[in-house]
Design a protein around this motif. Sequence first.
Motif, PDB file in Angstrom:
ATOM      1  N   ALA A  69      -4.448  -3.704  13.093  1.00 24.31           N
ATOM      2  CA  ALA A  69      -3.942  -2.370  12.748  1.00 24.31           C
ATOM      3  C   ALA A  69      -2.492  -2.441  12.280  1.00 24.31           C
ATOM      4  CB  ALA A  69      -4.051  -1.447  13.955  1.00 24.31           C
ATOM      5  N   GLY A  70      -1.681  -3.211  12.974  1.00 22.26           N
ATOM      6  CA  GLY A  70      -0.285  -3.380  12.582  1.00 22.26           C
ATOM      7  C   GLY A  70      -0.149  -4.024  11.211  1.00 22.26           C
ATOM      8  N   LEU A  71      -0.997  -5.006  10.942  1.00 19.33           N
ATOM      9  CA  LEU A  71      -0.975  -5.664   9.624  1.00 19.33           C
ATOM     10  C   LEU A  71      -1.353  -4.688   8.511  1.00 19.33           C
ATOM     11  CD1 LEU A  71      -2.535  -9.173  10.385  1.00 19.33           C
ATOM     12  CD2 LEU A  71      -0.212  -8.717   9.568  1.00 19.33           C
ATOM     13  N   LEU A  72      -2.364  -3.854   8.769  1.00 19.58           N
ATOM     14  CA  LEU A  72      -2.763  -2.848   7.774  1.00 19.58           C
ATOM     15  C   LEU A  72      -1.594  -1.911   7.453  1.00 19.58           C
ATOM     16  CD1 LEU A  72      -6.357  -1.826   8.955  1.00 19.58           C
ATOM     17  CD2 LEU A  72      -5.759  -3.069   6.878  1.00 19.58           C
ATOM     18  N   PHE A  73      -0.886  -1.490   8.512  1.00 19.97           N
ATOM     19  CA  PHE A  73       0.245  -0.590   8.286  1.00 19.97           C
ATOM     20  C   PHE A  73       1.338  -1.285   7.479  1.00 19.97           C
ATOM     21  CE2 PHE A  73       4.107   1.736   9.058  1.00 19.97           C
ATOM     22  CZ  PHE A  73       3.688   3.058   9.058  1.00 19.97           C
ATOM     23  N   ILE A  74       1.631  -2.548   7.818  1.00 21.79           N
ATOM     24  CA  ILE A  74       2.678  -3.293   7.104  1.00 21.79           C
ATOM     25  C   ILE A  74       2.305  -3.488   5.634  1.00 21.79           C
ATOM     26  CG2 ILE A  74       3.792  -5.560   6.905  1.00 21.79           C
ATOM     27  CD1 ILE A  74       3.704  -5.654  10.006  1.00 21.79           C
ATOM     28  N   ILE A  75       1.031  -3.808   5.368  1.00 27.11           N
ATOM     29  CA  ILE A  75       0.586  -3.984   3.978  1.00 27.11           C
ATOM     30  C   ILE A  75       0.736  -2.675   3.214  1.00 27.11           C
ATOM     31  CG2 ILE A  75      -1.414  -4.457   2.492  1.00 27.11           C
ATOM     32  CD1 ILE A  75      -2.380  -6.370   4.775  1.00 27.11           C
TER      33      ILE A  75
ATOM     34  N   LYS B 288      -2.011   5.668  -7.822  1.00 29.88           N
ATOM     35  CA  LYS B 288      -3.045   4.831  -7.207  1.00 29.88           C
ATOM     36  C   LYS B 288      -2.450   3.984  -6.074  1.00 29.88           C
ATOM     37  CE  LYS B 288      -7.281   3.168  -7.091  1.00 29.88           C
ATOM     38  NZ  LYS B 288      -8.396   4.037  -6.669  1.00 29.88           N
ATOM     39  N   LEU B 289      -1.265   3.409  -6.334  1.00 30.14           N
ATOM     40  CA  LEU B 289      -0.592   2.631  -5.282  1.00 30.14           C
ATOM     41  C   LEU B 289      -0.250   3.520  -4.096  1.00 30.14           C
ATOM     42  CD1 LEU B 289       1.955   0.182  -6.999  1.00 30.14           C
ATOM     43  CD2 LEU B 289       0.055  -0.421  -5.483  1.00 30.14           C
ATOM     44  N   ALA B 290       0.204   4.741  -4.378  1.00 35.60           N
ATOM     45  CA  ALA B 290       0.540   5.682  -3.313  1.00 35.60           C
ATOM     46  C   ALA B 290      -0.695   6.027  -2.479  1.00 35.60           C
ATOM     47  CB  ALA B 290       1.160   6.940  -3.898  1.00 35.60           C
ATOM     48  N   GLU B 291      -1.830   6.219  -3.173  1.00 35.78           N
ATOM     49  CA  GLU B 291      -3.086   6.517  -2.468  1.00 35.78           C
ATOM     50  C   GLU B 291      -3.494   5.342  -1.576  1.00 35.78           C
ATOM     51  OE1 GLU B 291      -5.284   9.102  -2.537  1.00 35.78           O
ATOM     52  OE2 GLU B 291      -4.365  10.418  -4.022  1.00 35.78           O
ATOM     53  N   ASN B 292      -3.422   4.135  -2.131  1.00 33.32           N
ATOM     54  CA  ASN B 292      -3.783   2.947  -1.347  1.00 33.32           C
ATOM     55  C   ASN B 292      -2.870   2.779  -0.142  1.00 33.32           C
ATOM     56  OD1 ASN B 292      -5.875   2.326  -3.107  1.00 33.32           O
ATOM     57  ND2 ASN B 292      -4.648   0.935  -4.352  1.00 33.32           N
ATOM     58  N   ALA B 293      -1.577   3.017  -0.356  1.00 36.65           N
ATOM     59  CA  ALA B 293      -0.620   2.934   0.756  1.00 36.65           C
ATOM     60  C   ALA B 293      -0.956   3.951   1.832  1.00 36.65           C
ATOM     61  CB  ALA B 293       0.799   3.152   0.240  1.00 36.65           C
ATOM     62  N   PHE B 294      -1.349   5.136   1.396  1.00 36.98           N
ATOM     63  CA  PHE B 294      -1.702   6.193   2.349  1.00 36.98           C
ATOM     64  C   PHE B 294      -2.886   5.785   3.222  1.00 36.98           C
ATOM     65  CE2 PHE B 294      -4.592   9.742   3.280  1.00 36.98           C
ATOM     66  CZ  PHE B 294      -3.790  10.480   4.132  1.00 36.98           C
ATOM     67  N   TRP B 295      -3.967   5.335   2.584  1.00 38.12           N
ATOM     68  CA  TRP B 295      -5.168   5.016   3.349  1.00 38.12           C
ATOM     69  C   TRP B 295      -4.966   3.798   4.244  1.00 38.12           C
ATOM     70  CZ3 TRP B 295      -8.322   8.652   4.193  1.00 38.12           C
ATOM     71  CH2 TRP B 295      -8.562   9.638   3.227  1.00 38.12           C
ATOM     72  N   LEU B 296      -4.192   2.812   3.783  1.00 37.30           N
ATOM     73  CA  LEU B 296      -3.928   1.631   4.607  1.00 37.30           C
ATOM     74  C   LEU B 296      -3.080   1.989   5.831  1.00 37.30           C
ATOM     75  CD1 LEU B 296      -3.266  -1.081   1.873  1.00 37.30           C
ATOM     76  CD2 LEU B 296      -5.014  -1.221   3.646  1.00 37.30           C
ATOM     77  N   THR B 297      -2.023   2.768   5.611  1.00 42.08           N
ATOM     78  CA  THR B 297      -1.162   3.128   6.747  1.00 42.08           C
ATOM     79  C   THR B 297      -1.890   4.056   7.721  1.00 42.08           C
ATOM     80  OG1 THR B 297      -0.156   4.862   5.352  1.00 42.08           O
ATOM     81  CG2 THR B 297       1.051   2.790   5.567  1.00 42.08           C
TER      82      THR B 297
END
Length: 213
Positions: free
Chosen positions: A190-196, A127-136
């Motif tokens: 956009a940069g913040l989303l990628f960092i999160i 789930k964390l991996a999925e969230n990281a994927f969509w945010l980045t």
Amino acid sequence: MWAGPHHLNYTALPDWAQSLGMVFSLILLAPSWGGMINGIMTLSGAWHKLRTDPVLKFMIVSLSFYGMSTFEGPLLSIKSVSALGHYTDWIIGHVHSGALGWNGMLTMGMLLWMVPQLWKTQLYSKKLAENAFWLTLTGVMFYYVSMTVAGITQGLMLNGVDSATGKLMYPDFVETVTKIMPLYWIRVVAGLLFIIGFCLFLYNMYKTIALAP
């Protein structure tokens, strides 16, 4: 090596070297897209796995960004296109689609697979991996689109000539910056989303290693 001079179009570099850089950049499309198509077609018959496997999500998106970046690079090497995009934020968008979308997401996908293998354990959280994927992914897309639009706007303004007087319509560079300020704010978000997203990925890696016997 000879594709490199396309970064120096409209500088003091000799014109023959600029032209050679453009030609070699266009030739570079063949091996680049060959590799991208090879990678994507490797998934033939297994596309359904994308729904459940975050590693494949990262890998296929990174390949897509690779294809896009290695198409846009030769496009920007063409002198008439470079005349519009050179010294503008379009180049910033192009570079970040490669740095974050291609190399960044490729690295995350590789580590999501490698770390559990190396530490002989299971991934802590899909789930964390999925969230990281969509945010980045969202971050990279907004970053790229905002900077490409900003760069084309800059290029059109800086090249704008008044037909009546023959003078530049926007001689002051600050005018272009003022015009694209809203796009800079999109870039910040956009940069913040990628960092999160990247921080979620790092946390997932840390917890995965902590699970190891």
